[in-house]
Scaffold this active site. Sequence first.
Site, mmCIF file in Angstrom:
data_model
loop_
_atom_site.group_PDB
_atom_site.id
_atom_site.type_symbol
_atom_site.label_atom_id
_atom_site.label_comp_id
_atom_site.label_asym_id
_atom_site.label_seq_id
_atom_site.Cartn_x
_atom_site.Cartn_y
_atom_site.Cartn_z
ATOM 1 N N ASP A 26 42.753 45.540 36.149
ATOM 2 C CA ASP A 26 41.830 44.404 36.193
ATOM 3 C C ASP A 26 40.409 44.897 36.404
ATOM 4 O O ASP A 26 40.172 45.775 37.240
ATOM 5 C CB ASP A 26 42.183 43.528 37.415
ATOM 6 C CG ASP A 26 42.638 42.144 37.016
ATOM 7 O OD1 ASP A 26 42.430 41.734 35.865
ATOM 8 O OD2 ASP A 26 43.224 41.467 37.882
ATOM 9 N N LYS A 55 41.618 44.357 31.809
ATOM 10 C CA LYS A 55 41.694 42.892 31.706
ATOM 11 C C LYS A 55 40.400 42.283 32.256
ATOM 12 O O LYS A 55 39.937 42.668 33.333
ATOM 13 C CB LYS A 55 42.909 42.346 32.473
ATOM 14 C CG LYS A 55 42.986 40.815 32.431
ATOM 15 C CD LYS A 55 44.351 40.298 32.843
ATOM 16 C CE LYS A 55 44.567 40.260 34.340
ATOM 17 N NZ LYS A 55 43.631 39.380 35.084
ATOM 18 N N GLU A 67 46.606 31.474 32.805
ATOM 19 C CA GLU A 67 47.032 31.182 34.185
ATOM 20 C C GLU A 67 46.870 29.697 34.507
ATOM 21 O O GLU A 67 45.788 29.113 34.275
ATOM 22 C CB GLU A 67 46.193 32.032 35.166
ATOM 23 C CG GLU A 67 46.561 31.792 36.627
ATOM 24 C CD GLU A 67 46.051 32.863 37.573
ATOM 25 O OE1 GLU A 67 45.527 33.898 37.113
ATOM 26 O OE2 GLU A 67 46.196 32.662 38.795
ATOM 27 N N ASP A 77 43.421 42.301 40.524
ATOM 28 C CA ASP A 77 42.488 42.136 41.645
ATOM 29 C C ASP A 77 43.085 41.163 42.671
ATOM 30 O O ASP A 77 42.497 40.915 43.729
ATOM 31 C CB ASP A 77 41.089 41.718 41.182
ATOM 32 C CG ASP A 77 41.063 40.384 40.456
ATOM 33 O OD1 ASP A 77 42.138 39.790 40.263
ATOM 34 O OD2 ASP A 77 39.960 39.937 40.077
ATOM 35 N N SER A 78 44.292 40.658 42.385
ATOM 36 C CA SER A 78 45.065 39.932 43.398
ATOM 37 C C SER A 78 45.263 40.807 44.632
ATOM 38 O O SER A 78 45.637 40.311 45.699
ATOM 39 C CB SER A 78 46.423 39.518 42.826
ATOM 40 O OG SER A 78 47.061 40.622 42.199
ATOM 41 N N GLU A 111 38.308 38.443 32.848
ATOM 42 C CA GLU A 111 38.465 36.983 32.931
ATOM 43 C C GLU A 111 37.295 36.285 32.253
ATOM 44 O O GLU A 111 36.140 36.563 32.581
ATOM 45 C CB GLU A 111 38.508 36.531 34.393
ATOM 46 C CG GLU A 111 39.695 37.075 35.159
ATOM 47 C CD GLU A 111 39.731 36.566 36.598
ATOM 48 O OE1 GLU A 111 38.925 35.685 36.972
ATOM 49 O OE2 GLU A 111 40.586 37.070 37.354
HETATM 50 O O1 KIV Z 1 45.045 39.768 39.666
HETATM 51 C C1 KIV Z 1 46.156 39.467 39.231
HETATM 52 O O2 KIV Z 1 47.194 39.796 39.786
HETATM 53 C C2 KIV Z 1 46.205 38.671 38.007
HETATM 54 C C3 KIV Z 1 47.505 38.029 37.676
HETATM 55 C C4 KIV Z 1 47.730 36.875 38.542
HETATM 56 C C5 KIV Z 1 47.599 37.692 36.233
HETATM 57 O O3 KIV Z 1 45.222 38.524 37.335
#
Ligand code: KIV
Length: 264
Positions: free
Chosen positions: A84, A112, A181, A45-46, A114
Amino acid sequence: MKKVTTASLLKMKQNGEKITMLTAYDASFAKLFDEQGVDVILVGDSLGMVLKGDDDTLSVTVSDIAYHTTAVNKGTNRTMLIADMPFMSYATKEQTFANAAKLMAAGANMVKLEGGDWLLESISALVERGIPVCGHLGLTPQSVNIFGGFKVQGREQEQADKIIADALHLQQAGVQLLVLECVPTDLAGMIADKLTIPVIGIGAGNKTDGQVLVMHDMFGISANYMPKFSKNYLIEGGDMRKAVELYINEVKSGVFPSEKHSFN
Ligand code: KIV
């Protein structure tokens, strides 16, 4: 070449072989990373920050991640693909099921999430239904407003103890991979030693079982700034393929991240 799976990642940890991971958001970069031998691609989600230009990841939607996962999936052959789950897409168990299923249907091999203890029930339920899960602890960017900024986590003993406990609980609940992280190197190393599953670090020093970087940071082309824990491999490599090759070599040999790219 054989597809990277949860089983092969586990074997890599057991054999002491470092795992390489990069984010990607489209088929062309995914193909390049796959061909160069990156083990895992994350549709992170970056993308809210590096593609949309936002200051955080909070505006990213499940449709955004699904769209980019579909594209990345078309570029991958060997590499394992993680998607994500964006902000508030797993706030309830029902949302978690529906949204994780969408991302798996888009081509993800794992999702993934969080967070720590509050996620345990959802994680077990996903795993029981056949959806592999990657955990994410330390600086979890979706909680940036709780943290009051993008800050290193786990410097205080109490916070460090909580991260260790969460990591153990996530493993018990069934996560097969964990991203840590922005935590101090020794804390990340201790967690990697305690867990049997692979632990991937970003800004977490070189004692984890592998590393992940946001591709725009690794190429030095992020719109806003370059995090301390990242390195511009394009400058050294000269072209994108060589940059990725260099990143893989430095992660596998333990050269990256150095002290300069870590928190103590
Ligand atoms: O969203 C993302 O790119 C991430 C990485 C920084 C691990 O969660």
